[in-house]
Design an enzyme around this catalytic site. Structure first.
Site, PDB file in Angstrom:
ATOM      1  N   PRO A 186       9.716  -4.262  -0.391  1.00 21.47           N
ATOM      2  CG  PRO A 186      10.397  -2.078  -0.793  1.00 21.47           C
ATOM      3  CD  PRO A 186       9.515  -3.160  -1.332  1.00 21.47           C
ATOM      4  CB  VAL A 187      12.004  -5.526   4.874  1.00 21.50           C
ATOM      5  CG1 VAL A 187      11.869  -5.620   6.382  1.00 21.50           C
ATOM      6  CG2 VAL A 187      11.660  -6.865   4.227  1.00 21.50           C
ATOM      7  N   GLY A 209       7.617   1.457   4.659  1.00 14.76           N
ATOM      8  CA  GLY A 209       6.423   2.314   4.634  1.00 14.76           C
ATOM      9  C   GLY A 209       5.401   1.833   3.628  1.00 14.76           C
ATOM     10  CG  LEU A 210       6.224   0.479   0.223  1.00  8.86           C
ATOM     11  CD1 LEU A 210       7.086  -0.206  -0.833  1.00  8.86           C
ATOM     12  CD2 LEU A 210       5.305   1.505  -0.447  1.00  8.86           C
ATOM     13  CB  ALA A 211       1.493  -1.942   4.746  1.00  7.44           C
ATOM     14  N   GLY A 212       4.426  -4.074   3.950  1.00 13.27           N
ATOM     15  CA  GLY A 212       4.715  -5.425   3.441  1.00 13.27           C
ATOM     16  C   GLY A 212       4.367  -6.513   4.457  1.00 13.27           C
ATOM     17  N   GLY A 213       4.766  -6.337   5.716  1.00 15.12           N
ATOM     18  CA  GLY A 213       4.489  -7.352   6.754  1.00 15.12           C
ATOM     19  C   GLY A 213       2.993  -7.483   6.993  1.00 15.12           C
ATOM     20  CB  SER A 214       0.294  -4.954   7.355  1.00 15.62           C
ATOM     21  OG  SER A 214       0.889  -4.335   8.458  1.00 15.62           O
ATOM     22  CE  LYS A 244       0.814   1.519   4.339  1.00 20.56           C
ATOM     23  NZ  LYS A 244       1.657   2.620   4.590  1.00 20.56           N
ATOM     24  CG  ASP A 284      -0.726  -0.105   8.123  1.00 21.49           C
ATOM     25  OD1 ASP A 284      -1.532   0.810   8.349  1.00 21.49           O
ATOM     26  OD2 ASP A 284       0.492   0.087   7.933  1.00 21.49           O
TER      27      ASP A 284
HETATM   28  O1  C5P Z   1      -0.289  -1.315  14.833  1.00 22.58           O
HETATM   29  P1  C5P Z   1       1.147  -1.554  14.508  1.00 22.58           P
HETATM   30  O2  C5P Z   1       1.704  -2.776  15.195  1.00 22.58           O
HETATM   31  O3  C5P Z   1       1.444  -1.562  13.052  1.00 22.58           O
HETATM   32  O4  C5P Z   1       1.943  -0.320  15.103  1.00 22.58           O
HETATM   33  C1  C5P Z   1       3.326  -0.307  15.272  1.00 22.58           C
HETATM   34  C2  C5P Z   1       3.694   0.813  16.201  1.00 22.58           C
HETATM   35  O5  C5P Z   1       3.426   2.075  15.572  1.00 22.58           O
HETATM   36  C3  C5P Z   1       2.895   0.858  17.492  1.00 22.58           C
HETATM   37  O6  C5P Z   1       3.541   0.127  18.499  1.00 22.58           O
HETATM   38  C4  C5P Z   1       2.911   2.328  17.831  1.00 22.58           C
HETATM   39  O7  C5P Z   1       4.139   2.670  18.412  1.00 22.58           O
HETATM   40  C5  C5P Z   1       2.874   2.998  16.491  1.00 22.58           C
HETATM   41  N1  C5P Z   1       1.536   3.408  16.041  1.00 22.58           N
HETATM   42  C6  C5P Z   1       0.928   4.510  16.616  1.00 22.58           C
HETATM   43  N2  C5P Z   1      -0.310   4.896  16.177  1.00 22.58           N
HETATM   44  C7  C5P Z   1      -0.927   4.242  15.180  1.00 22.58           C
HETATM   45  C8  C5P Z   1      -0.333   3.111  14.568  1.00 22.58           C
HETATM   46  C9  C5P Z   1       0.907   2.726  15.028  1.00 22.58           C
HETATM   47  O8  C5P Z   1       1.481   5.146  17.516  1.00 22.58           O
HETATM   48  N3  C5P Z   1      -2.122   4.659  14.774  1.00 22.58           N
END
Ligand code: C5P
Length: 314
Positions: A99-100, A103-108, A11, A141
């Protein structure tokens, strides 16, 4: 032995505004997300032994509990305790193209594909909404990555409102191989720098929502107007990532110079993207930027906007 193979799409964020703090410690966000055709391939195979096995061709991707895909299986087992006995374990093979730490949400995206794939493999009959509810427990994500396409995402990113078809545009993606950005670092740094502008009281949050300016972009998407879409790209994370990594700003500016529609960083970076009307135009932008920058550390991809997050593939 049944095998399902799925494409998990990356994404980009066409819009990302950080609104303030939430009681759960996350940030309240206003985003417009877009799936693009750069994809990992995720294959699932039943195992007669009662375990999760993950294989991945990328050396930096963990194959144990640290991998979201692994935790998806654990979550399913926890939620539906008879699954393990009925079906045994699962082997998940991830062929990474996204890529890891980019900022492209690859893991998600991979986790979303595992949710969709297990639903098929184990014939669970869960709806997208039910899969999104499970997914949001593991990452903000993941709900978007399950349905994909073009959508507004609010809350901590998990509340999704689809925006209809926006799939005509192409995109050039570019990332420095030597830079990966951790999402917690990006949010933590943003909080340190902009804490004063945060709102968190419920009444102030409601007021702050009136100032969110994603409306113009959403209208441009509704009008299918690429020039307007390009004019209204926005990402708050640029305020902290570009000062820390000036080469990311330079890459974005170079793409913007060659794109008639505009360029922006995606998510918490460092990937930047430029919009293009067609594949030919995107290829032209890629070539011009490559020649201009002549930097072997930068990877480029040309992709297309797409209307789903996960797609079954053979
Ligand atoms: O939800 P996710 O595991 O992808 O988030 C990773 C980290 O990014 C969270 O631990 C938090 O530090 C931060 N985050 C946040 N606010 C969001 C999404 C993520 O602070 N809306």
């Amino acid at each position: 032995m049944r095998i399902y193979s799925l494409l998990a799409f990356a994404k980009i964020n066409l819009y990302l505004e950080i609104i303030g703090d939430r009681p759960d410690g996350y940030h309240e966000l206003a985003m417009v997300m877009q799936s693009v055709s750069l994809a990992d391939r995720v294959s699932l195979r039943e195992l007669s032994v009662d375990e999760v096995r993950i294989q991945c061709n990328h050396p930096e991707v963990p194959t144990d509990r640290r991998n979201l895909a692994y935790r998806v299986v654990e979550l399913m087992w926890e939620r539906f305790p008879d699954l393990q006995q009925r079906h045994g374990g699962v082997e998940i093979t991830i062929e990474k193209q996204i890529p890891v730490g980019a900022g492209l949400a690859g893991g998600s995206a991979d986790a979303a594909a595992v949710l969709v794939g297990l639903n098929l493999l184990w014939k669970l009959g869960l709806t997208h909404i039910e899969l999104q509810e499970l997914g949001q427990q593991l990452g903000s994500d993941i709900p978007f990555c399950i349905t994909g396409g073009t959508a507004i995402a609010t809350g901590r990113g998990e509340k999704i409102a689809p925006l209809g078809n926006n799939s005509d545009l192409h995109v050039v993606l570019a990332k420095h191989r030597s830079i990966s950005i951790s999402t917690p670092w990006a949010y933590g740094t943003f909080r340190e720098k902009f804490r004063e502008s945060y709102v968190s009281a419920e009444r102030d949050l409601a007021e702050r929502w009136h100032q969110v300016h994603s409306g113009a972009l959403v209208a441009a998407i509704g009008h299918h107007n690429p020039a307007e879409i390009g004019q209204h790209l926005y990402n708050d994370f640029e305020k902290i990532v570009l000062p820390a990594y000036p080469q990311v700003g330079q890459l974005r500016d170079t793409l913007a110079e060659f794109s008639s529609l505009g360029a922006m960083m995606s998510g918490s970076g460092p990937t930047v993207f430029a919009l293009a009307h067609s594949r030919q135009e995107a290829e032209r932008i890629r070539q011009q930027a490559q020649v201009e920058l002549a930097d072997p550390d930068i990877d480029f991809w040309v992709a297309q906007f797409c209307s789903s997050g996960v797609q079954l593939s053979n």
